[in-house]
Design a protein around this motif. Structure first.
Motif, PDB file in Angstrom:
ATOM      1  N   THR A 266       0.816  -1.217   0.000  1.00  0.00           N
ATOM      2  CA  THR A 266       0.000   0.000   0.000  1.00  0.00           C
ATOM      3  C   THR A 266       0.851   1.269   0.000  1.00  0.00           C
ATOM      4  O   THR A 266       0.322   2.351   0.219  1.00  0.00           O
ATOM      5  N   GLY A 267       2.125   1.122  -0.219  1.00  0.00           N
ATOM      6  CA  GLY A 267       2.981   2.300  -0.352  1.00  0.00           C
ATOM      7  C   GLY A 267       2.970   2.751  -1.801  1.00  0.00           C
ATOM      8  O   GLY A 267       3.816   2.363  -2.579  1.00  0.00           O
ATOM      9  N   THR A 268       1.984   3.554  -2.141  1.00  0.00           N
ATOM     10  CA  THR A 268       1.784   3.944  -3.533  1.00  0.00           C
ATOM     11  C   THR A 268       2.269   5.372  -3.761  1.00  0.00           C
ATOM     12  O   THR A 268       2.522   6.101  -2.807  1.00  0.00           O
ATOM     13  N   GLU A 269       2.397   5.784  -5.020  1.00  0.00           N
ATOM     14  CA  GLU A 269       2.795   7.179  -5.274  1.00  0.00           C
ATOM     15  C   GLU A 269       1.753   8.125  -4.707  1.00  0.00           C
ATOM     16  O   GLU A 269       2.040   9.233  -4.299  1.00  0.00           O
ATOM     17  N   TRP A 270       0.477   7.699  -4.770  1.00  0.00           N
ATOM     18  CA  TRP A 270      -0.573   8.641  -4.382  1.00  0.00           C
ATOM     19  C   TRP A 270      -0.802   8.652  -2.865  1.00  0.00           C
ATOM     20  O   TRP A 270      -1.404   9.569  -2.343  1.00  0.00           O
ATOM     21  N   ALA A 271      -0.298   7.634  -2.172  1.00  0.00           N
ATOM     22  CA  ALA A 271      -0.475   7.597  -0.720  1.00  0.00           C
ATOM     23  C   ALA A 271       0.698   6.869  -0.084  1.00  0.00           C
ATOM     24  O   ALA A 271       0.566   5.749   0.387  1.00  0.00           O
ATOM     25  N   PRO A 272       1.858   7.522  -0.067  1.00  0.00           N
ATOM     26  CA  PRO A 272       3.068   6.872   0.439  1.00  0.00           C
ATOM     27  C   PRO A 272       3.062   6.776   1.969  1.00  0.00           C
ATOM     28  O   PRO A 272       2.383   7.540   2.642  1.00  0.00           O
ATOM     29  N   TRP A 273       3.794   5.813   2.470  1.00  0.00           N
ATOM     30  CA  TRP A 273       3.996   5.678   3.910  1.00  0.00           C
ATOM     31  C   TRP A 273       5.238   6.437   4.343  1.00  0.00           C
ATOM     32  O   TRP A 273       6.229   6.465   3.628  1.00  0.00           O
TER      33      TRP A 273
END
Lengths: 496, 496
Positions: free
Chosen positions: B200-207
């Motif tokens: 779930t570490g995406t460009e649009w919602a990084p951790w």
């Protein structure tokens, strides 16, 4: 989606002849422009056996400069290919910038023949969807134009074509035992195609379904779609590097000819129901609905019913008849008009999430989230980027609801322009109905064509196996009401 | 990814005091700006029990205007919530434009506590990853800024904190039996956190992982990250509507303080190996490698070994020692320099896909696709958008390879600046080594800081459970060679 397609689209020879030359010239020119601008292009042809992929590919490449493209026929992977990750053989064939790669069948074999013939286990082809989506996103992000065609024919037509081939000694060999088996498996393939369209029809790599009974029509639609995609990208390249969207419906690039899927045109609006049959049928269905409402409650099934349709198509009356005999503790009708300021301040889905039925309850949405791709699109209340993205957002959201166990039933109430006019005028004549007709209704009516295009695309892109659209022929109100009631009864019975 | 995090980051009280006031003022100002620009913000706090989420949230909201935010604590879903699709309770709490929603635990409960405690079956939490990614993408596409914090402490620290709470009567009640059980399940949670970061570490919602042993350090990092994300978005809003990226590493907004994860700093470069032990160890390992190479061949396992590292870190010699005793029919070493024109004309992964080992073979990549996020990033050969996207592209690609059965081993050869200088100078002094040192090497050396930041982010974002990075302490060449050989032996043994 496929069930909505009108396969009987045809093009007279004379019309074909008047169009084809110009399209060939344009595609040739676009190929040169793409080379100059270093735009790589991938064209995928999938479809039924004997749907005419070979003919279409031929018609395409005849118009192209042979130094700029390559056709890759895709068969079962070779031994060498099997020794690599499955997308390897496609990755290494991606085109260089400025070149075209044409795939005669493609990576979709994994979710079609390999799935249907059970060559790979379920985990593998299920995983393939996400591998494919990543793959295509990586290419698209790298500015590759992806155009995917699904050539669609029905079972009868496929049979006819096989028989014609078999009747002639010189072509009989073309029909293999695989083909025959695939024909028997028509329904399995149909389902696989449906799921493929649902899962891999993305903004970055949309599918175009081609009605392939008539090869002239199919050729013109294929060329026009490709031209449209290339022109959009090239226009995008020229305007400050912004990417062009190539997922909008085919514009009338072929002149006056309308090539978009014509779901609405094939709706038979002469359907009607005599008064006496209406009354007995509605009584019977009403009783059954009440029973089902209780069952739904006991089994904790949430039910989502969506009504969309033209102004004056009779949504209100239809909904009233649907819920008339039901227990009000179990259902709710929620009408939606323009969003309030608070609603505008949230994501467009937010106001619908808030009133989602809880398990065991029924919510009837009088207009819905489909406003995003209808009124908001046509009136310019949201950008093209926003409504283009919405199809997938809506599909993903409805899928989540269905995963949770919800039944999603969606009605499009269809009337024709003449009927709408009659109803508008009747409203104006009848004092107690005058409030129902506003200037806005007349303004919307003037945009009938724009709304039609939006409705067509909505029906095509959001009719899924888990949440299909039902088109309700609504020129005759009694018929429309019975059809809606029946549809709900059947959907609930299937679920329970 | 977590194993790479240096948890012992600390901030002296004096330094904290000198920073906190200014950060609070800035975040207050940004909140007002976001309200004016109607930018909605979602902040998620996840992390270990007793990691200090409460403290951090408190420190955040103290700086905020209370009329503009709301904190949502997330517990097990209520009965009402269970009756809706699982994301319902989060959807209805998404913030209005201009407002902040702070989630104390969140939708990630599905893949953490509900997973670890086996409250939901595996299909459900696996599916949840894609539901979450859709959800966050829908929000992000709607211009919501998403900032996600994972507060990380190690098992020892957690134990210490629980014991401290238990020692005092007035706080002992805070440690529930659930907490105790979770502590025993530390390893299960660790795995769940790792997978969550990967998926779930995406460009649009990084951790952003926060080293949470020291609360002062954690507070400053949390505030700085949030400030950075807001500033980027606001800058983006002001420049012609283009979206700002908020996934780049934390800049030094806190002044001279470096808050980015410091994986490289914690590498112990004094590691070394005496000559005699090197020679016996390398002989033994070489023999084992040959055996394993044959086993790999028999079992048809493809092996991908990646070497990256500083100029003059000793990649060449390390690779030579690795393959020295191996059977050349089973392996291949492929060096990569600047791409050729043909390679540039394709997707950056294309040239690597082409030489991917087939099953049963080993390919050693001397430099690799990581060039995208190293040299191409630092030298500006690709845009920020391109390299930001590449982390996920690379992870997805390596995942596909591993799904196919490949073993992926990645080495980062780490040396310090002084050692690099010694080696550069030695090369210049030694006639037969002069070809190895170019002006470019010196130029790259000047950008040490930029490269360091790129390496840090690469190690953090692409070290996955299926394809982890191994950092090789390479100031001492014998040590580095043995470590690489050992790592390969262990990875292959595990796989076979």
């Amino acid at each position: 989606m496929l069930e909505k397609i009108d396969l009987n689209r045809k093009l007279p020879k004379s019309e074909y002849k008047s169009l084809i030359g110009e399209l060939e010239r344009r595609i040739g020119k676009l190929q040169r422009d793409a080379r100059k601008l270093k735009i790589p292009v991938v064209v995928v042809f999938e479809g039924w056996d004997a749907a005419g992929k070979g003919t279409l590919i031929n018609n395409l490449i005849l118009a192209l400069d042979p130094r700029g493209f390559k056709v890759y026929p895709t068969n079962a992977p070779t031994q060498e290919e099997r020794l690599r990750p499955w997308l390897w053989r496609f990755w290494i064939r991606t085109p260089a910038r400025g070149r075209l790669a044409i795939f005669d069948r493609s990576w979709y074999g994994k979710v079609l023949v390999e799935r249907v013939d059970e060559i790979v286990p379920k985990e593998e082809w299920t995983q393939a969807y996400s591998d494919i989506n990543s793959f295509e996103r990586h290419l698209s992000d790298d500015q590759i134009v992806l155009v995917k065609f699904l050539l669609h024919i029905d079972k009868k037509e496929q049979k006819k074509r096989f028989e014609k081939l078999l009747a002639n000694k010189s072509t009989a060999w073309k029909v293999t035992s695989d083909d025959k088996r695939h024909h028997r498996q028509y329904n399995l393939y149909y389902r696989a195609f449906e799921e493929m369209l649902e899962r891999t029809g993305t903004e970055w790599a949309p599918w175009t379904v081609i009605e392939a009974h008539d090869k002239k029509f199919a050729t013109i639609k294929m060329l026009t779609t490709l031209i449209d995609a290339l022109e959009r990208r090239i226009a995008g390249s020229n305007s400050q590097g912004k990417e062009g969207h190539h997922d909008a419906p085919v514009k009338e690039s072929a002149g006056p000819l309308d090539l978009s899927t014509s779901i609405l045109n094939s709706v038979d609006l002469s359907e009607n129901l005599p008064r006496d049959r209406y009354s007995s049928a509605s009584k019977k269905l009403g009783k059954r609905l009440l029973e089902l409402e209780h069952e739904v409650f006991l089994k904790r099934v949430p039910v989502i019913i969506v009504y969309e349709g033209w102004d004056a198509a009779g949504k209100g009356g239809n909904i009233r008849r649907l819920v008339q005999g039901m227990d009000p503790r179990g259902y709710e009708v929620v009408p939606f008009a323009a969003p309030t300021q608070e609603e505008k301040d949230h994501h467009y889905m937010w106001r619908f999430w808030r009133v989602l039925p809880k398990a065991g309850h029924i919510t009837v949405f009088d207009r819905s989230w489909y406003g995003r791709v209808l009124v908001e699109r046509v009136e310019g209340f949201c950008s093209e980027e926003q409504w283009s993205r919405a199809y997938r957002e809506i599909n993903e959201t409805e899928q989540q609801w269905c995963d949770f166990g919800a039944v999603v039933i969606k009605f499009w109430l269809q009337i024709d322009q003449a009927e709408q006019l009659r109803r508008f005028e009747a409203r104006q004549r009848t004092p107690h109905k005058q409030w129902k007709i506003t200037d806005e209704d007349w303004r919307n009516r003037e945009k009938w064509e724009d709304y039609s295009a939006a409705v067509e695309e909505m029906l095509l892109k959001t009719s899924t196996t888990y949440a299909p659209w039902t088109i309700v022929e609504a020129n005759d109100k009694p018929f429309a009401r019975i059809k809606a009631m029946k549809t709900v009864v059947q959907a609930l019975q299937r679920r329970l």
